[in-house]
Each structure stands twice: as C-alpha cells, then as structure tokens.
Design a protein around this motif. Structure first.
Motif, PDB file in Angstrom:
ATOM      1  N   ARG A   1      -4.762   4.606   1.308  1.00  0.00           N
ATOM      2  CA  ARG A   1      -3.309   4.464   1.073  1.00  0.00           C
ATOM      3  C   ARG A   1      -2.686   3.634   2.053  1.00  0.00           C
ATOM      4  O   ARG A   1      -3.227   3.298   3.114  1.00  0.00           O
ATOM      5  N   TYR A   2      -1.360   3.185   1.670  1.00  0.00           N
ATOM      6  CA  TYR A   2      -0.523   2.366   2.878  1.00  0.00           C
ATOM      7  C   TYR A   2       0.623   3.137   3.078  1.00  0.00           C
ATOM      8  O   TYR A   2       1.445   3.797   2.762  1.00  0.00           O
ATOM      9  N   ASP A   3       0.627   3.096   4.797  1.00  0.00           N
ATOM     10  CA  ASP A   3       1.883   3.238   5.453  1.00  0.00           C
ATOM     11  C   ASP A   3       2.551   2.157   5.049  1.00  0.00           C
ATOM     12  O   ASP A   3       2.576   1.057   5.186  1.00  0.00           O
ATOM     13  N   VAL A   4       3.960   2.731   4.937  1.00  0.00           N
ATOM     14  CA  VAL A   4       5.171   1.848   4.746  1.00  0.00           C
ATOM     15  C   VAL A   4       6.315   1.830   5.336  1.00  0.00           C
ATOM     16  O   VAL A   4       6.683   2.844   5.943  1.00  0.00           O
ATOM     17  N   PHE A   5       6.863   0.646   6.014  1.00  0.00           N
ATOM     18  CA  PHE A   5       7.777   0.609   6.787  1.00  0.00           C
ATOM     19  C   PHE A   5       8.985  -0.508   6.279  1.00  0.00           C
ATOM     20  O   PHE A   5       8.573  -1.484   6.018  1.00  0.00           O
TER      21      PHE A   5
ATOM     22  N   ASP B   1      13.036  -8.046  -1.500  1.00  0.00           N
ATOM     23  CA  ASP B   1      13.161  -7.443  -0.084  1.00  0.00           C
ATOM     24  C   ASP B   1      11.868  -7.506   0.782  1.00  0.00           C
ATOM     25  O   ASP B   1      10.807  -7.626  -0.028  1.00  0.00           O
ATOM     26  N   GLY B   2      11.974  -7.393   2.057  1.00  0.00           N
ATOM     27  CA  GLY B   2      10.846  -7.430   2.961  1.00  0.00           C
ATOM     28  C   GLY B   2      10.377  -6.211   3.352  1.00  0.00           C
ATOM     29  O   GLY B   2      11.222  -5.120   3.178  1.00  0.00           O
ATOM     30  N   ALA B   3       9.006  -5.986   3.693  1.00  0.00           N
ATOM     31  CA  ALA B   3       8.508  -4.895   4.171  1.00  0.00           C
ATOM     32  C   ALA B   3       7.244  -5.090   4.838  1.00  0.00           C
ATOM     33  O   ALA B   3       6.784  -6.111   4.693  1.00  0.00           O
ATOM     34  N   THR B   4       6.898  -3.984   5.519  1.00  0.00           N
ATOM     35  CA  THR B   4       5.543  -4.227   6.457  1.00  0.00           C
ATOM     36  C   THR B   4       4.659  -2.896   5.844  1.00  0.00           C
ATOM     37  O   THR B   4       5.455  -1.735   5.850  1.00  0.00           O
ATOM     38  N   LEU B   5       3.561  -3.135   5.532  1.00  0.00           N
ATOM     39  CA  LEU B   5       2.648  -2.162   5.084  1.00  0.00           C
ATOM     40  C   LEU B   5       1.314  -2.387   5.731  1.00  0.00           C
ATOM     41  O   LEU B   5       0.784  -3.500   5.816  1.00  0.00           O
ATOM     42  N   SER B   6       0.700  -1.238   5.904  1.00  0.00           N
ATOM     43  CA  SER B   6      -0.597  -1.172   6.557  1.00  0.00           C
ATOM     44  C   SER B   6      -1.657  -0.060   5.914  1.00  0.00           C
ATOM     45  O   SER B   6      -1.157   1.112   5.536  1.00  0.00           O
ATOM     46  N   ARG B   7      -2.809  -0.547   5.405  1.00  0.00           N
ATOM     47  CA  ARG B   7      -3.668   0.351   4.971  1.00  0.00           C
ATOM     48  C   ARG B   7      -4.476   1.216   5.716  1.00  0.00           C
ATOM     49  O   ARG B   7      -5.143   1.057   6.752  1.00  0.00           O
ATOM     50  N   ARG B   8      -4.303   2.484   5.370  1.00  0.00           N
ATOM     51  CA  ARG B   8      -5.091   3.638   6.153  1.00  0.00           C
ATOM     52  C   ARG B   8      -6.456   3.567   5.709  1.00  0.00           C
ATOM     53  O   ARG B   8      -6.842   3.006   4.777  1.00  0.00           O
ATOM     54  N   PRO B   9      -7.222   4.309   6.464  1.00  0.00           N
ATOM     55  CA  PRO B   9      -8.761   4.587   6.237  1.00  0.00           C
ATOM     56  C   PRO B   9      -9.146   5.056   4.986  1.00  0.00           C
ATOM     57  O   PRO B   9     -10.149   4.820   4.345  1.00  0.00           O
ATOM     58  N   ASP B  10      -7.994   6.116   4.393  1.00  0.00           N
ATOM     59  CA  ASP B  10      -8.300   6.766   3.180  1.00  0.00           C
ATOM     60  C   ASP B  10      -7.815   6.010   1.918  1.00  0.00           C
ATOM     61  O   ASP B  10      -7.804   6.193   0.960  1.00  0.00           O
TER      62      ASP B  10
ATOM     63  N   THR C   1      10.041   5.451   6.875  1.00  0.00           N
ATOM     64  CA  THR C   1       8.559   5.152   6.863  1.00  0.00           C
ATOM     65  C   THR C   1       7.963   6.441   5.931  1.00  0.00           C
ATOM     66  O   THR C   1       8.535   7.572   5.893  1.00  0.00           O
ATOM     67  N   PHE C   2       6.902   6.112   5.015  1.00  0.00           N
ATOM     68  CA  PHE C   2       6.413   7.032   4.116  1.00  0.00           C
ATOM     69  C   PHE C   2       5.211   6.198   3.743  1.00  0.00           C
ATOM     70  O   PHE C   2       4.693   5.272   4.278  1.00  0.00           O
ATOM     71  N   THR C   3       4.227   7.138   2.954  1.00  0.00           N
ATOM     72  CA  THR C   3       2.958   6.674   2.540  1.00  0.00           C
ATOM     73  C   THR C   3       2.831   6.677   1.086  1.00  0.00           C
ATOM     74  O   THR C   3       3.479   7.346   0.293  1.00  0.00           O
ATOM     75  N   LEU C   4       2.259   5.422   0.648  1.00  0.00           N
ATOM     76  CA  LEU C   4       1.847   5.370  -1.021  1.00  0.00           C
ATOM     77  C   LEU C   4       0.631   5.148  -1.157  1.00  0.00           C
ATOM     78  O   LEU C   4      -0.228   4.599  -0.472  1.00  0.00           O
TER      79      LEU C   4
ATOM     80  N   TYR D   1      14.312  -2.457  -2.779  1.00  0.00           N
ATOM     81  CA  TYR D   1      14.895  -0.954  -2.124  1.00  0.00           C
ATOM     82  C   TYR D   1      15.413  -0.249  -2.992  1.00  0.00           C
ATOM     83  O   TYR D   1      15.367   1.098  -2.915  1.00  0.00           O
ATOM     84  N   LEU D   2      16.172  -0.869  -3.943  1.00  0.00           N
ATOM     85  CA  LEU D   2      17.235  -0.107  -4.618  1.00  0.00           C
ATOM     86  C   LEU D   2      16.658   0.279  -6.277  1.00  0.00           C
ATOM     87  O   LEU D   2      17.500   0.821  -6.841  1.00  0.00           O
ATOM     88  N   ARG D   3      15.512  -0.458  -6.520  1.00  0.00           N
ATOM     89  CA  ARG D   3      15.237  -0.739  -7.945  1.00  0.00           C
ATOM     90  C   ARG D   3      13.696  -0.240  -8.175  1.00  0.00           C
ATOM     91  O   ARG D   3      13.436   0.300  -9.053  1.00  0.00           O
ATOM     92  N   HIS D   4      12.884  -0.455  -6.917  1.00  0.00           N
ATOM     93  CA  HIS D   4      11.526  -0.060  -7.146  1.00  0.00           C
ATOM     94  C   HIS D   4      11.328   1.289  -7.175  1.00  0.00           C
ATOM     95  O   HIS D   4      11.516   1.990  -6.451  1.00  0.00           O
ATOM     96  N   PRO D   5      10.564   1.864  -8.245  1.00  0.00           N
ATOM     97  CA  PRO D   5      10.267   3.082  -8.448  1.00  0.00           C
ATOM     98  C   PRO D   5       9.590   3.905  -7.253  1.00  0.00           C
ATOM     99  O   PRO D   5       9.907   5.119  -7.170  1.00  0.00           O
ATOM    100  N   ALA D   6       8.896   3.138  -6.667  1.00  0.00           N
ATOM    101  CA  ALA D   6       8.211   3.925  -5.678  1.00  0.00           C
ATOM    102  C   ALA D   6       8.644   3.683  -4.481  1.00  0.00           C
ATOM    103  O   ALA D   6       8.354   4.390  -3.132  1.00  0.00           O
ATOM    104  N   LEU D   7       9.909   3.152  -4.140  1.00  0.00           N
ATOM    105  CA  LEU D   7      10.620   2.705  -3.039  1.00  0.00           C
ATOM    106  C   LEU D   7      11.940   3.649  -2.939  1.00  0.00           C
ATOM    107  O   LEU D   7      12.648   3.929  -1.820  1.00  0.00           O
ATOM    108  N   VAL D   8      12.480   3.904  -3.928  1.00  0.00           N
ATOM    109  CA  VAL D   8      13.817   4.479  -4.065  1.00  0.00           C
ATOM    110  C   VAL D   8      13.817   6.016  -3.536  1.00  0.00           C
ATOM    111  O   VAL D   8      12.912   6.905  -3.770  1.00  0.00           O
TER     112      VAL D   8
END
Length: 223
Positions: free
Chosen positions: A200-204, A189-198, A60-63, A92-99
């Motif tokens: 940004r997106y929380d990523v799982f 690849d699949g993933a679940t993202l949720s937008r925070r009040p600020d 998990t992380f934030t983008l 997951y293995l190639r996207h620069p924001a996910l590696v």
C-alpha cells in the motif's frame, strides 16, 4: 494557464532533508532525493504557506495501489501525465481516492476518539500548523530504499541543470489577483507517496491556506 508539463516521478528514495531557515526565501520545503534511471532527482515539497503566518494545510492517509490507476505500475523514471481523469493524474477535489468524504474541515487535529470515528467512516480531514508540524507529518513515510511517487511539475529552468520536481502541492484554487492565478488548473495537483512493505501507499497531500476548497473547470475558486 495550467502547467505545460505535469507528471509523476517514480523511483527509489535516497534521502530527505529540510531547508535551512530562509534558504528558499519566504517558504520552507522538505527536500526529497529520488534515484531513477535518469539520475538523482531533487523534489521540493512545500511545507509552508503562501500566507506563512497561517501555515500550510496537509493530510496523510494510506491507499491501495489499485486506487492510483496506471501510475502504480509505471517503470522507474519521470512520466508526463495528461491532466484528465483516468490518466493517473491527481486532483485533490475530484479524484475519488483523494476526496474527503466527511465534508468536515478541521483546523487542528481532532481528539483521538473523534479521529477514530472519522477514520471509520473514511474521513480525511485537513490539518493546519507550522512548517515544522507539516514536515513532521511527512517525514515518517520518507524511508530510504522505499519506492516513491512524486507528482508535480518537472524542473525546466534549474540554473544548475538538476533533475527534479516542484509544485508538489495543490495547484488549483489560488485567488484572483495572486501571482499563481494563471497556473490554476484541474487534474494537475502534486503529492508525495511512499510504498509500504505491504504494497500500500502512504500519501501526503499539501496545500496553501489561501487556496479554495471548491473550483470550477478551469481550477479557479468558486464560492
């Protein structure tokens, strides 16, 4: 062969709930219900492993939304994505924001002082544990009313005709001889993202213990 359809669902989170034990056979899901103009979608997020004695892996992380490319500004609803860089598709293995830029793989969460250092240098290690551990990592970001993005494969053969998404997990690196070998592919690849009040997106991100961390251009494992 890779998925015939791959895409992202954009909508508003209605609620989530866990499978009951054995409700989905051998594997366990966190079920996410998302409201969009076409109706209410059921999204099954895998939090158990193809080798359930080992357990699923997750991070998990934030983008910032700019890291997601065009999907960050899509209207609510389901959208097909081309399985290629720049389309908004995830890999997951190639996207620069996910590696994971650390190149470090942890089987358990590192000590807090080490996690602080890893976060400082942009590390995003995988964690491993039970389906309960994985669900507990995902659920804090599942806040009703938030905008969510769910990447995966749309349901096409649901017997009840429900709208929904499945294969919400890594979809490459399955070993030769497994029943999922033919579905290996890159940029799907699949993933679940949720937008925070600020904004940004929380990523799982989640994958199975049997899936490789390095793949070829067809999504098959390489040593």
């Amino acid at each position: 062969m890779p998925f015939e359809k791959y895409g992202v669902l954009s909508g508003t989170l209605h609620r989530h709930y866990r499978d009951q034990p054995d409700n989905q056979g051998r594997w366990f899901h966190v079920n996410v219900e998302v409201d969009a103009p076409g109706g209410r979608y059921h999204c099954a997020v895998d939090v158990d492993s193809h080798k359930s004695n080992v357990g699923v892996q997750w991070k998990t992380f934030t983008l910032n939304p700019t890291a997601l490319g065009p999907v960050a500004v899509l209207a609510a609803g389901y959208h097909d994505l081309v399985s290629a860089p720049g389309s908004g598709a995830l890999d997951y293995l190639r996207h620069p924001a996910l590696v994971d830029r650390s190149g470090v793989l942890f089987q358990r969460r590192p000590p807090s002082w080490l996690q602080d250092l890893l976060d400082l240098f942009g590390a995003r290690p995988w964690h491993a544990g039970s389906n309960v551990d994985a669900a507990a990592a995902l659920e804090p970001m599942l806040v009703p009313g938030r905008r969510v993005l769910v990447f995966g494969e749309p349901f096409t053969d649901d017997p009840q005709g429900d709208l929904g998404m499945h294969n919400v997990h890594q979809n490459q690196g399955d070993p030769a001889g497994s029943q999922w070998w033919d579905e290996n592919g890159v940029w799907q690849d699949g993933a679940t993202l949720s937008r925070r009040p600020d904004g940004r997106y929380d990523v799982f991100l989640n994958k199975f213990s049997s899936q490789a961390d390095h793949t070829d251009n067809a999504g098959h494992p390489v040593m």
